[in-house]
Motif scaffolding. Structure first.
Motif, PDB file in Angstrom:
ATOM      1  N   LEU A 182       0.863  -1.172   0.000  1.00 30.95           N
ATOM      2  CA  LEU A 182       0.000   0.000   0.000  1.00 30.95           C
ATOM      3  C   LEU A 182       0.902   1.224   0.000  1.00 30.95           C
ATOM      4  O   LEU A 182       1.741   1.380   0.891  1.00 30.95           O
ATOM      5  CB  LEU A 182      -0.917   0.013   1.224  1.00 30.95           C
ATOM      6  CG  LEU A 182      -1.924  -1.138   1.321  1.00 30.95           C
ATOM      7  CD1 LEU A 182      -2.759  -1.017   2.592  1.00 30.95           C
ATOM      8  CD2 LEU A 182      -2.847  -1.171   0.098  1.00 30.95           C
ATOM      9  N   THR A 183       0.744   2.070  -0.984  1.00 28.94           N
ATOM     10  CA  THR A 183       1.715   3.145  -1.199  1.00 28.94           C
ATOM     11  C   THR A 183       1.346   4.455  -0.532  1.00 28.94           C
ATOM     12  O   THR A 183       2.136   5.407  -0.591  1.00 28.94           O
ATOM     13  CB  THR A 183       1.906   3.392  -2.707  1.00 28.94           C
ATOM     14  OG1 THR A 183       0.638   3.725  -3.287  1.00 28.94           O
ATOM     15  CG2 THR A 183       2.453   2.146  -3.396  1.00 28.94           C
ATOM     16  N   ALA A 184       0.161   4.549   0.091  1.00 26.42           N
ATOM     17  CA  ALA A 184      -0.241   5.800   0.736  1.00 26.42           C
ATOM     18  C   ALA A 184      -1.012   5.499   2.019  1.00 26.42           C
ATOM     19  O   ALA A 184      -2.231   5.396   2.023  1.00 26.42           O
ATOM     20  CB  ALA A 184      -1.089   6.646  -0.214  1.00 26.42           C
ATOM     21  N   ILE A 185      -0.258   5.340   3.115  1.00 31.10           N
ATOM     22  CA  ILE A 185      -0.836   5.121   4.441  1.00 31.10           C
ATOM     23  C   ILE A 185      -0.500   6.339   5.290  1.00 31.10           C
ATOM     24  O   ILE A 185       0.624   6.851   5.257  1.00 31.10           O
ATOM     25  CB  ILE A 185      -0.263   3.852   5.101  1.00 31.10           C
ATOM     26  CG1 ILE A 185      -0.479   2.621   4.206  1.00 31.10           C
ATOM     27  CG2 ILE A 185      -0.890   3.624   6.463  1.00 31.10           C
ATOM     28  CD1 ILE A 185       0.162   1.360   4.760  1.00 31.10           C
ATOM     29  N   GLY A 198      -5.860   8.313  -4.588  1.00 33.72           N
ATOM     30  CA  GLY A 198      -5.300   9.654  -4.488  1.00 33.72           C
ATOM     31  C   GLY A 198      -5.901  10.513  -3.409  1.00 33.72           C
ATOM     32  O   GLY A 198      -5.777  11.749  -3.435  1.00 33.72           O
ATOM     33  N   GLY A 199      -6.542   9.899  -2.426  1.00 33.79           N
ATOM     34  CA  GLY A 199      -7.086  10.644  -1.306  1.00 33.79           C
ATOM     35  C   GLY A 199      -8.569  10.938  -1.400  1.00 33.79           C
ATOM     36  O   GLY A 199      -9.138  11.556  -0.495  1.00 33.79           O
ATOM     37  N   ALA A 200      -9.212  10.479  -2.467  1.00 36.68           N
ATOM     38  CA  ALA A 200     -10.657  10.690  -2.587  1.00 36.68           C
ATOM     39  C   ALA A 200     -11.414   9.915  -1.508  1.00 36.68           C
ATOM     40  O   ALA A 200     -12.455  10.353  -1.023  1.00 36.68           O
ATOM     41  CB  ALA A 200     -11.133  10.276  -3.979  1.00 36.68           C
TER      42      ALA A 200
END
Length: 304
Positions: A182-185, A198-200
């Motif tokens: 997971l590339t965005a924790i 992308g944060g949606a």
């Protein structure tokens, strides 16, 4: 014969000035890699291989390698885009990016002569991680049983942005079932979450979710798996994205698990990760190291 440590440092450029791997983290001018090497030697590792780019060898030796090499058997492997199995076409003209973490280990294949651990150059893992890997590699002789040190997610977050982590699941016996990157924790530590869009939208994760920080212990048979999976990557994945496709260690591990040829014991740790994912992370890392030195865990100069 103690195990060896492979440090993946080929992501460094030819000029170290602003690169986080070579940022001094204490008053003695030492970098994170110094602490990893020191902890590994304290834990029983006897040989270190640094995987770097050939063009930075002189700078790397001068900045960090020579002082570590004075205390242990330190070797260098060079990750090169052209180092591929025989029979494959030349490297695509648009390719500049390294082939990835599994290819970094592949680059060290001729120097690996015993069970080995693999880490990133720019992460502070804590001595307990190295002790767990050294004990495992010394005590488990099955060539197809490997290890992964798994951290609690809450101990691997930063206040300054998102992080990439390999989220792990285990079977009832404590062996790795899956590892999913997971590339965005993001935090906070008591209620972390991740996004895939992308944060949606954000999905919650438990604070004690076990995660991988590329802290692996392998037997030499794993090198054969890397070679086979590299050929598959070059045939099937690389042509879809010649400029950016990467060959990652978790991909090889997952392939071995799916084939039933290998298994990976998950070694939990309560160590706290430190790093400089963001420039604003540096003061917290420096403060943590200062506290550890004040508690007697490290000398001021590791190599004196």
């Amino acid at each position: 014969m103690g195990p060896m440590l492979v440090i993946m440092a080929a992501g460094m450029g030819s000029r170290f000035g602003g690169l986080k791997q070579m940022t001094a983290v204490d008053g003695a001018g030492q970098v994170i890699l110094d602490y990893s090497a020191y902890d590994a030697l304290q834990a029983g590792f006897e040989k270190i291989v640094c995987v770097i780019k050939k063009e930075i060898e002189a700078d790397f030796r001068a900045l960090v390698g020579d002082r570590i090499g004075a205390k242990c058997d330190l070797r260098y492997a060079f990750q090169d885009l052209h180092d591929l199995p025989a029979g494959f076409p030349p490297v695509p003209a648009e390719r500049a990016k390294p082939w990835g973490t599994a290819h970094a280990v592949y680059a060290a294949r001729d120097l690996i002569d015993r069970p080995f651990a693999v880490i990133n150059a720019d992460d502070f893992y804590g001595r307990g991680a190295f002790r767990a890997l050294a004990d495992f590699l010394a005590g488990h002789r099955d060539e197809h049983t490997h290890a992964l040190v798994a951290y609690d997610l809450k101990n691997t977050l930063t206040e300054n942005g998102t992080v990439a982590r390999g989220v792990c699941t285990t079977d009832p016996d404590g062996y790795l079932a899956t590892v999913t990157e997971l590339t965005a924790i993001q935090g906070p530590v008591d209620s972390p979450s991740y996004t895939l869009d992308g944060g949606a939208s954000w999905t919650a994760l438990a604070p004690d979710t076990p995660v991988s920080l590329n802290t692996w212990g392998f037997h030499q048979s794993f090198l054969e798996a890397i070679g086979g999976e590299l050929e598959k990557f070059l045939r099937e994945d690389m042509p879809k994205n010649p400029a950016k496709a990467e060959f990652f260690l978790p991909s090889v591990v997952n392939a071995c698990l799916a084939a039933g040829t290998d298994r990976v014991k998950v070694l939990p740790t309560d160590e706290v990760w430190h790093g400089v994912t963001y420039r604003d992370d540096l003061p917290a890392l420096q403060a943590a190291l200062a506290d550890m030195k004040a508690a007697g865990k490290y000398p001021e100069n590791l190599w004196a």
